[in-house]
Scaffold this motif. Structure first.
Motif, PDB file in Angstrom:
ATOM      1  N   MET A   1       0.977  -1.250  -0.040  1.00 37.92           N
ATOM      2  CA  MET A   1       0.244  -0.099   0.117  1.00 37.92           C
ATOM      3  C   MET A   1       0.794   1.285   0.125  1.00 37.92           C
ATOM      4  N   SER A   2       1.559   1.503  -0.940  1.00 37.59           N
ATOM      5  CA  SER A   2       2.806   2.482  -1.297  1.00 37.59           C
ATOM      6  C   SER A   2       1.934   3.903  -1.199  1.00 37.59           C
ATOM      7  N   GLY A   3       0.666   3.755  -2.145  1.00 39.98           N
ATOM      8  CA  GLY A   3      -0.011   5.076  -2.221  1.00 39.98           C
ATOM      9  C   GLY A   3      -0.933   5.650  -1.012  1.00 39.98           C
ATOM     10  N   THR A   4      -0.791   4.834   0.138  1.00 34.27           N
ATOM     11  CA  THR A   4      -1.945   5.099   1.211  1.00 34.27           C
ATOM     12  C   THR A   4      -1.349   6.525   1.785  1.00 34.27           C
ATOM     13  N   ARG A   5      -2.132   7.401   1.729  1.00 32.41           N
ATOM     14  CA  ARG A   5      -2.009   8.541   2.409  1.00 32.41           C
ATOM     15  C   ARG A   5      -2.235   8.436   4.087  1.00 32.41           C
ATOM     16  N   TRP A   6      -1.278   8.195   4.876  1.00 33.15           N
ATOM     17  CA  TRP A   6      -1.761   7.635   6.149  1.00 33.15           C
ATOM     18  C   TRP A   6      -1.908   9.074   7.062  1.00 33.15           C
ATOM     19  N   LEU A   7      -2.627   9.195   8.082  1.00 34.48           N
ATOM     20  CA  LEU A   7      -2.747  10.203   8.971  1.00 34.48           C
ATOM     21  C   LEU A   7      -1.503  10.283   9.739  1.00 34.48           C
ATOM     22  N   SER A   8      -1.142  11.471   9.937  1.00 36.24           N
ATOM     23  CA  SER A   8      -0.230  12.078  10.876  1.00 36.24           C
ATOM     24  C   SER A   8      -0.762  11.912  12.352  1.00 36.24           C
ATOM     25  N   ASP A   9       0.007  12.024  13.338  1.00 35.56           N
ATOM     26  CA  ASP A   9      -0.189  11.749  14.720  1.00 35.56           C
ATOM     27  C   ASP A   9      -1.398  12.607  15.013  1.00 35.56           C
TER      28      ASP A   9
END
Length: 173
Positions: A1-9
């Motif tokens: 899932m390299s395209g996932t824009r994870w949420l910052s803390d």
């Protein structure tokens, strides 16, 4: 899932606060209406929409759009409101398949009785804890979220209605 824009803390904390707050607010308002007026929030919103419409009537399709609900779900809600004597359906003279939902005097009275407690619950739980600047910001934030989600929600409702229609066709065969 390299395209996932994870949420910052920070975003994760904001998301969790927002999610908890909106769920708690919805549950609180639902409980208040059920306890004080014996109606779910969904029914209250239908009564409000009809009360604000010209002649206290809307086509069922317009009411579904206004409530962002599928026609099937709205039809079930209106059936319950009819059973209470709060709404009546009328055939549309120009469209054999269309129908109007009309707020009855009893429905308007039920809304008038429910509104003061509901408005006070909204004021106490949403507006009282906020500064005027926060209220303005909340309005702007809510409008931005709605603008982003409106096309997606409309598409989801249309897809649900298509599935319901297909299911009805399958049953009638």
């Amino acid at each position: 899932m390299s395209g996932t824009r994870w949420l910052s803390d920070h975003e994760q904390r904001v998301w969790r606060e927002f999610n908890a707050a909106t769920r708690m607010l919805s549950a609180h308002l639902e409980g208040q209406l059920q306890h004080d007026s014996g109606m779910p929030h969904t029914y209250y919103e239908v009564l409000v929409a009809l009360s604000e419409a010209e002649d206290r009537r809307l086509r069922m399709s317009e009411l579904a759009d206004a409530r962002q609900a599928s026609r099937s779900r709205l039809s079930h809600a209106v059936a319950r409101l009819e059973a209470n004597g709060w709404v009546r359906r009328e055939a549309c003279p120009t469209d054999k398949r269309g129908a109007w939902a009309v707020l009855t005097d009893a429905g308007f009275a039920a809304l008038e009785a429910a509104a003061p407690g509901h408005v006070e619950a909204v004021r106490e739980s949403l507006f009282d804890p906020l500064t005027p600047e926060q209220v303005t910001a909340l309005g702007e934030i809510s409008a931005a979220i709605r603008r982003q989600l409106s096309p997606k929600c409309a598409a989801a409702v249309a897809a649900e209605e298509a599935r319901e229609h297909e299911g009805q066709l399958t049953k009638s065969r």
